[in-house]
Write a protein that holds these residues in place. Structure first.
Motif, short mmCIF file in Angstrom:
data_model
loop_
_atom_site.label_atom_id
_atom_site.label_comp_id
_atom_site.label_asym_id
_atom_site.label_seq_id
_atom_site.Cartn_x
_atom_site.Cartn_y
_atom_site.Cartn_z
N HIS A 80 7.60 -16.11 -7.62
CA HIS A 80 7.05 -14.85 -7.13
C HIS A 80 8.23 -14.00 -6.67
CE1 HIS A 80 3.84 -12.65 -4.46
NE2 HIS A 80 4.38 -11.87 -5.38
N VAL A 81 8.41 -12.85 -7.30
CA VAL A 81 9.51 -11.96 -6.98
C VAL A 81 8.93 -10.62 -6.55
CG1 VAL A 81 11.59 -10.81 -7.83
CG2 VAL A 81 10.98 -13.09 -8.69
N VAL A 82 9.50 -10.01 -5.49
CA VAL A 82 9.05 -8.70 -5.05
C VAL A 82 10.22 -7.73 -5.17
CG1 VAL A 82 9.60 -9.15 -2.60
CG2 VAL A 82 7.92 -7.39 -3.20
N CYS A 83 9.93 -6.54 -5.72
CA CYS A 83 10.94 -5.50 -5.93
C CYS A 83 10.52 -4.25 -5.17
CB CYS A 83 11.07 -5.18 -7.42
SG CYS A 83 11.50 -6.59 -8.46
N PHE A 84 11.42 -3.74 -4.33
CA PHE A 84 11.11 -2.56 -3.52
C PHE A 84 11.90 -1.35 -3.99
CE2 PHE A 84 9.20 -5.46 -0.50
CZ PHE A 84 8.27 -4.68 0.18
N SER A 85 11.25 -0.19 -3.94
CA SER A 85 11.90 1.07 -4.28
C SER A 85 11.50 2.13 -3.25
CB SER A 85 11.49 1.50 -5.69
OG SER A 85 12.26 2.60 -6.13
N GLN A 86 12.10 3.33 -3.35
CA GLN A 86 11.88 4.37 -2.35
C GLN A 86 10.43 4.82 -2.27
OE1 GLN A 86 13.88 5.84 -0.08
NE2 GLN A 86 15.45 4.37 -0.59
N ASN A 87 9.84 5.14 -3.42
CA ASN A 87 8.46 5.62 -3.45
C ASN A 87 7.86 5.27 -4.80
OD1 ASN A 87 9.34 7.78 -5.28
ND2 ASN A 87 10.21 8.73 -3.45
N ALA A 88 6.61 5.64 -5.00
CA ALA A 88 5.92 5.28 -6.24
C ALA A 88 6.60 5.89 -7.45
CB ALA A 88 4.45 5.71 -6.15
N ASP A 89 7.08 7.12 -7.32
CA ASP A 89 7.70 7.80 -8.45
C ASP A 89 8.99 7.10 -8.89
OD1 ASP A 89 7.65 10.05 -10.29
OD2 ASP A 89 9.40 10.78 -9.21
N THR A 90 9.88 6.81 -7.92
CA THR A 90 11.13 6.13 -8.29
C THR A 90 10.88 4.69 -8.71
OG1 THR A 90 11.52 5.56 -5.96
CG2 THR A 90 12.56 7.56 -6.79
N SER A 91 9.84 4.07 -8.18
CA SER A 91 9.50 2.73 -8.60
C SER A 91 9.18 2.70 -10.09
CB SER A 91 8.31 2.19 -7.80
OG SER A 91 7.93 0.90 -8.25
N VAL A 92 8.33 3.65 -10.54
CA VAL A 92 7.93 3.69 -11.95
C VAL A 92 9.08 4.13 -12.84
CG1 VAL A 92 6.45 4.90 -13.61
CG2 VAL A 92 5.49 4.03 -11.46
N THR A 129 5.33 -16.66 -13.64
CA THR A 129 6.01 -15.98 -12.52
C THR A 129 5.45 -14.58 -12.34
OG1 THR A 129 8.06 -17.23 -12.73
CG2 THR A 129 8.20 -15.06 -11.70
N ARG A 130 5.09 -14.26 -11.10
CA ARG A 130 4.57 -12.93 -10.76
C ARG A 130 5.71 -12.07 -10.22
NH1 ARG A 130 0.10 -10.06 -9.13
NH2 ARG A 130 -1.31 -11.79 -9.58
N VAL A 131 5.75 -10.82 -10.67
CA VAL A 131 6.68 -9.82 -10.15
C VAL A 131 5.87 -8.65 -9.61
CG1 VAL A 131 8.61 -8.28 -10.65
CG2 VAL A 131 8.47 -10.52 -11.78
N ASP A 132 6.02 -8.35 -8.33
CA ASP A 132 5.31 -7.23 -7.69
C ASP A 132 6.30 -6.12 -7.37
OD1 ASP A 132 2.73 -8.33 -7.64
OD2 ASP A 132 3.20 -9.50 -5.84
N PHE A 133 5.84 -4.88 -7.59
CA PHE A 133 6.65 -3.71 -7.26
C PHE A 133 6.01 -2.99 -6.08
CE2 PHE A 133 7.47 -4.67 -11.65
CZ PHE A 133 8.84 -4.55 -11.75
N LYS A 134 6.78 -2.81 -5.01
CA LYS A 134 6.27 -2.16 -3.81
C LYS A 134 7.25 -1.08 -3.37
CE LYS A 134 3.67 -6.21 -2.25
NZ LYS A 134 2.37 -5.60 -2.62
#
Length: 550
Positions: free
Chosen positions: A100-112, A158-163
């Motif tokens: 299980h991996v979590v990836c963080f970005s500034q906001n929804a726009d930059t995440s995508v 393996t799950r990868v979540d983007f937050k």
């Protein structure tokens, strides 16, 4: 038929002479060579995870992740930092199972548009389509990213979540109950990737507990174009350089490419723009030539040079902090002799230790701050970056001195320095407060032979602007006698230096930094706001006081 070799920054074709010779004598070999050349390029484009090219900086990232639990990656413009982080994450996803991996970005726009797009680019070729099975689910579009801001890689379950950082700020329980990393790790056991992290330690402290169960790694990417944050400074403070590389745009000066952070027990990796042959380095180099050195260090080599929130944009440890050895500008901290006029500034407090600095002024009215108390090496940090604001550190903790104790301590320091103080400045408000004996600190210190004058009462904004003048010079030109700041600080004054880098006058958020900033502000606003004067021996004899030195 003429064979055309695709131009590529890494895969080089045969020369025109070699192509002509093979066409005339070995056409079959030429055809095979062409097929291999084109196939290598096509393979890297279609499946960059397995067949792409690795940049030198990515290898340093891998070593950092293998050796430590955390790796901070700092990159110059177009250095390949985000692509490298995405590749590390996808290698972990494809090479380990049950993760299980979590990836963080500034906001929804930059995440995508940035983080999810970079991970999708590294997705193995056969999974770049909608994939749905008992063990996995992948659905991606350039417009919306991964469906549900997550995917499950089928082969490894393996799950990868983007937050986003905003999601965590709004609800700090979103990570509760999760364990990040892999149950059966092989290589690159990455549990979390934070891209362009501008926050404080709250998220990272939460993640560390979520990474510990599976002993997984934390990968942090940061571009220091606008300066570094207090959180990033924790990694950089006292960092030990392990590897260096010559910087072509800085006259082949050696700059760091890997460091060890003792503060965080972490790796720090620098990705240079010239290490990415796909990033348009020639254009970057052209734009940077002739720019100030600090700009080049940040934009081409990813080396932070100032705090993002600094009130003193031209204050630089490289320029304003001197040691007893000459720096590259030919400057070193001078010996404080009788040719200098020495000042002491004290900021008292009821619940904390008093803080103090000693400064010397020469006939050119240059200011050299030589000592601080409490000093970092003996007492530790005065201020620590906390969660989410600065908090008082060990140096601020009272050691139980009364006025007599402080007077004796100050004299011991001055004897050690070999100086006589011409003028002592005390915080006008606190010094004037009456105590239970109906006396104030001005009177109490005078009883012990030390005469203090009150600090200037002008507003903090006026004082900040005046301090900024002391550090003003033109960074576009060489530092010389005509173009140089007026104020320099000895490297031993680490608490003062940290304050000048980080103080932003944010009220309670920066309260712990204010004490040492007030010291230099009071010094700057002395003499009616003109700053400390230099006095000749004759002038000092004419102004001698009856007690407490001059």
């Amino acid at each position: 038929m003429e064979l055309k070799f695709t131009e590529h920054p890494i895969v080089k074709p045969p020369t025109d002479e070699e192509i002509l010779f093979l066409a005339q004598n070995e056409p079959k070999i030429l055809a095979e060579l062409h097929a291999a050349h084109e196939g290598r390029i096509r393979g890297a484009e279609e499946d960059p995870l397995r067949h792409g090219f690795d940049l030198d900086g990515w290898q340093r990232m891998r070593r950092g992740l293998n050796n430590y639990n955390e790796c901070l990656v700092l990159g110059g413009n177009r250095s390949g930092k985000t692509t490298g982080c995405a590749k590390m994450v996808m290698q972990a996803v494809t090479e380990n199972t049950d993760g299980h991996v979590v990836c963080f970005s500034q906001n929804a726009d930059t995440s995508v548009k940035v983080q999810q797009a970079a991970v999708w680019e590294m997705m193995p070729k056969e999974f770049r389509r909608k994939t749905k099975s008992i063990d996995g689910y992948i659905n991606f579009s350039m417009q919306n990213g991964f469906t549900g801001s997550s995917f499950i890689f089928p082969d490894t379950r393996t799950r990868v979540d983007f937050k986003t950082y905003t999601q965590f700020s709004n609800n700090q329980t979103i990570l509760e109950g999760f364990e990040f990393g892999f149950k059966n790790p092989g290589s690159l056991n990455i549990g979390a990737w934070l891209d362009e992290y501008l926050g404080d330690s709250a998220l990272v402290n939460t993640l560390r507990f979520r990474l510990a169960t599976r002993d997984s790694k934390l990968l942090i990417g940061f571009t220091p174009i606008d300066g570094f944050t207090p959180f990033i400074s924790e990694y950089l403070r006292g960092a030990e350089t392990l590897e260096t590389k010559e910087a072509e745009l800085l006259g082949n000066k050696k700059v760091p490419i890997t460091q060890y952070s003792p503060e965080r027990d972490a790796a720090v990796c620098y990705l240079h723009s010239d290490e990415n042959p796909f990033g348009g380095y020639e254009r970057i180099a052209k734009d940077l030539r002739g720019r100030p050195e600090n700009d080049i260090m940040v934009r081409a080599y990813g080396i932070p040079v100032k705090s993002m929130t600094s009130l003193l944009p031209l204050f630089s440890p490289e320029v304003n902090v001197l040691s007893d050895e000459e720096n590259k500008y030919g400057m070193k901290f001078p010996e404080i002799t009788e040719d200098f006029t020495v000042y002491q500034v004290v900021d008292p407090a009821g619940a904390r230790n008093y803080s103090a600095i000693w400064a010397a002024v020469n006939e050119d009215e240059d200011i050299y701050i030589r000592r601080e108390w409490p000093d970092r090496d003996t007492y530790g940090e005065w201020a620590l970056f906390g969660d989410p604001k600065w908090k008082y550190g060990p140096a601020s903790k009272k050691i139980g001195l009364d006025v007599q104790g402080y007077a004796e301590l100050f004299r011991e320091i001055e004897e050690e320095m070999g100086v006589e103080v011409m003028e002592r400045i005390g915080d006008s408000r606190f010094f004037a407060k009456e105590n239970e004996n109906n006396t104030d600190l001005f009177s109490s210190f005078e009883d012990h032979g030390m005469i203090f004058v009150p600090s200037d009462g002008k507003t903090e904004d006026i004082g900040i602007a005046a301090v900024d003048e002391w550090f003003n010079y033109n960074p576009n030109y060489d530092i010389d006698e005509a173009n140089r700041p007026r104020c320099f600080i000895h490297e031993d004054c680490k608490n003062l230096i940290d304050t000048l880098i980080n103080y932003n006058s944010n009220g309670k958020m920066d309260e712990a930094l204010k004490d040492f900033f007030d010291l230099i502000r009071y010094l700057r606003m002395s003499n009616g706001g003109l700053g400390p004067d230099h006095y000749t021996s004759y002038q000092m004899m004419a102004t001698v006081k009856s007690q407490g030195g001059y």
